[in-house]
Scaffold this motif. Structure first.
Motif, short mmCIF file in Angstrom:
data_model
loop_
_atom_site.label_atom_id
_atom_site.label_comp_id
_atom_site.label_asym_id
_atom_site.label_seq_id
_atom_site.Cartn_x
_atom_site.Cartn_y
_atom_site.Cartn_z
N GLY A 134 27.50 -2.64 109.87
CA GLY A 134 26.95 -1.43 110.48
C GLY A 134 27.44 -0.14 109.85
N LYS A 135 28.04 -0.24 108.64
CA LYS A 135 28.57 0.95 107.97
C LYS A 135 28.19 0.94 106.50
CE LYS A 135 32.60 1.08 110.92
NZ LYS A 135 33.48 0.03 111.33
N VAL A 136 28.14 2.14 105.91
CA VAL A 136 27.95 2.26 104.47
C VAL A 136 29.35 2.23 103.85
CG1 VAL A 136 27.13 3.73 102.59
CG2 VAL A 136 25.82 3.57 104.71
N THR A 137 29.56 1.28 102.92
CA THR A 137 30.87 1.11 102.30
C THR A 137 30.72 0.98 100.78
OG1 THR A 137 30.87 -1.31 102.46
CG2 THR A 137 31.77 -0.10 104.34
N GLN A 138 31.83 1.17 100.09
CA GLN A 138 31.85 1.00 98.64
C GLN A 138 33.28 0.70 98.20
OE1 GLN A 138 30.51 4.46 96.46
NE2 GLN A 138 30.55 3.41 94.50
N LEU A 152 43.16 2.37 89.89
CA LEU A 152 43.28 2.50 91.34
C LEU A 152 42.15 1.75 91.99
CD1 LEU A 152 44.06 6.19 92.35
CD2 LEU A 152 45.55 4.21 92.53
N VAL A 153 42.43 1.11 93.11
CA VAL A 153 41.40 0.43 93.89
C VAL A 153 41.24 1.19 95.20
CG1 VAL A 153 40.71 -1.73 94.99
CG2 VAL A 153 42.06 -1.79 92.87
N LEU A 154 40.01 1.63 95.47
CA LEU A 154 39.69 2.38 96.68
C LEU A 154 38.59 1.68 97.46
CD1 LEU A 154 39.35 5.97 95.15
CD2 LEU A 154 41.41 4.93 96.08
N HIS A 155 38.56 1.91 98.75
CA HIS A 155 37.47 1.43 99.60
C HIS A 155 36.96 2.65 100.37
CE1 HIS A 155 35.14 -1.13 102.27
NE2 HIS A 155 35.60 -0.41 103.27
N LEU A 156 35.67 2.94 100.21
CA LEU A 156 35.06 4.08 100.89
C LEU A 156 34.27 3.60 102.10
CD1 LEU A 156 33.55 6.07 97.87
CD2 LEU A 156 35.89 6.12 98.77
N GLU A 157 34.29 4.41 103.15
CA GLU A 157 33.48 4.12 104.32
C GLU A 157 32.98 5.44 104.88
OE1 GLU A 157 34.52 2.83 108.77
OE2 GLU A 157 35.15 1.36 107.26
N TRP A 158 31.69 5.49 105.22
CA TRP A 158 31.07 6.69 105.76
C TRP A 158 31.17 6.68 107.29
CZ3 TRP A 158 29.71 11.20 103.95
CH2 TRP A 158 28.90 12.02 104.71
N VAL A 159 31.51 7.84 107.85
CA VAL A 159 31.53 7.99 109.30
C VAL A 159 30.54 9.09 109.66
CG1 VAL A 159 32.92 8.56 111.33
CG2 VAL A 159 33.97 7.35 109.40
N SER A 160 29.46 8.71 110.35
CA SER A 160 28.48 9.69 110.80
C SER A 160 29.05 10.46 111.99
CB SER A 160 27.18 9.01 111.20
OG SER A 160 26.60 8.39 110.08
N ILE A 161 28.65 11.70 112.10
CA ILE A 161 29.04 12.52 113.23
C ILE A 161 27.90 12.50 114.25
CG2 ILE A 161 29.80 14.81 113.97
CD1 ILE A 161 31.71 13.47 111.95
N PRO A 162 28.14 12.02 115.46
CA PRO A 162 27.07 11.97 116.46
C PRO A 162 26.45 13.35 116.68
CG PRO A 162 28.99 10.76 117.25
CD PRO A 162 29.39 11.48 115.98
N GLY A 163 25.13 13.38 116.74
CA GLY A 163 24.44 14.64 116.99
C GLY A 163 24.05 15.39 115.72
N ILE A 164 24.58 14.95 114.56
CA ILE A 164 24.22 15.61 113.29
C ILE A 164 23.15 14.76 112.62
CG2 ILE A 164 25.01 16.25 110.99
CD1 ILE A 164 27.68 16.94 112.14
N THR A 165 22.02 15.38 112.34
CA THR A 165 20.95 14.69 111.61
C THR A 165 20.61 15.51 110.38
OG1 THR A 165 19.30 15.82 112.97
CG2 THR A 165 19.96 13.60 113.64
N HIS A 166 20.19 14.83 109.34
CA HIS A 166 19.87 15.53 108.07
C HIS A 166 18.59 14.98 107.51
CE1 HIS A 166 23.72 17.51 108.03
NE2 HIS A 166 24.25 16.35 108.40
#
Length: 166
Positions: A134-138, A152-166
């Motif tokens: 249920g998340k966008v990851t990389q 370096l090894v990184l893991h990205l995860e997106w956190v949406s802010i409720p109420g913000i739409t684009h």
């Protein structure tokens, strides 16, 4: 005031084969500093290792997806200025564009985009932007610049802010 698009969780997973800055112990005391615009976040120091395991999550507020994420790795020194162990940067444009889409209903583990190493990025290996749990990851493997060795090894995860739409 800039518009907040969301939050980017950057998990600094580990460093691989980093530069030796302390020749007597054949090791280093590395830490990572991440910059995005005016924001700056820092990992803890891992002592006496060139293959540190951080597994630390650092969070950045994303207001401009055109800005690159810049990373510096330093060797902590007690009595002198910390030594640079290399740097890298990566673009979050593709990641944020995928994150802004409505992905609900997609099968778990769907690869949304694949990024390849080239002369314009610091990628050490192919990287996939995925819809997972249920998340966008990389997961990103970055080759450090301005040094002889290190990744370096990184893991990205997106956190949406409720109420913000684009």
């Amino acid at each position: 005031m800039e518009c907040l698009l969301g939050l980017l969780k950057v998990k600094v997973v580990r460093g691989l084969n980093l530069a030796i800055c302390d020749p007597l112990s054949h090791s280093s005391d590395p830490y990572v500093v991440i910059h995005l615009g005016q924001q700056k976040v820092k990992s803890s120091i891992k002592y006496k290792t060139i293959n540190p395991e951080w597994n630390e999550e650092l969070t950045l507020s994303i207001t401009n997806m055109m800005l690159p994420v810049k990373i510096d790795v330093f060797d902590h020194d007690t009595f002198t200025k910390d030594d640079s162990m290399g740097d890298a940067e990566f673009c979050i444009l593709d990641f944020v564009e995928v994150a802004k889409k409505d992905l609900n209903g997609l099968p778990d583990g769907t690869v949304m985009k694949t990024l390849h190493p080239d002369k314009d990025n610091c990628l050490a290996a192919e990287s996939h932007i995925k819809w997972k749990d249920g998340k966008v990851t990389q997961d990103i493997f970055l080759k450090l610049r301005n040094t002889e060795t290190g990744e370096l090894v990184l893991h990205l995860e997106w956190v949406s802010i409720p109420g913000i739409t684009h």
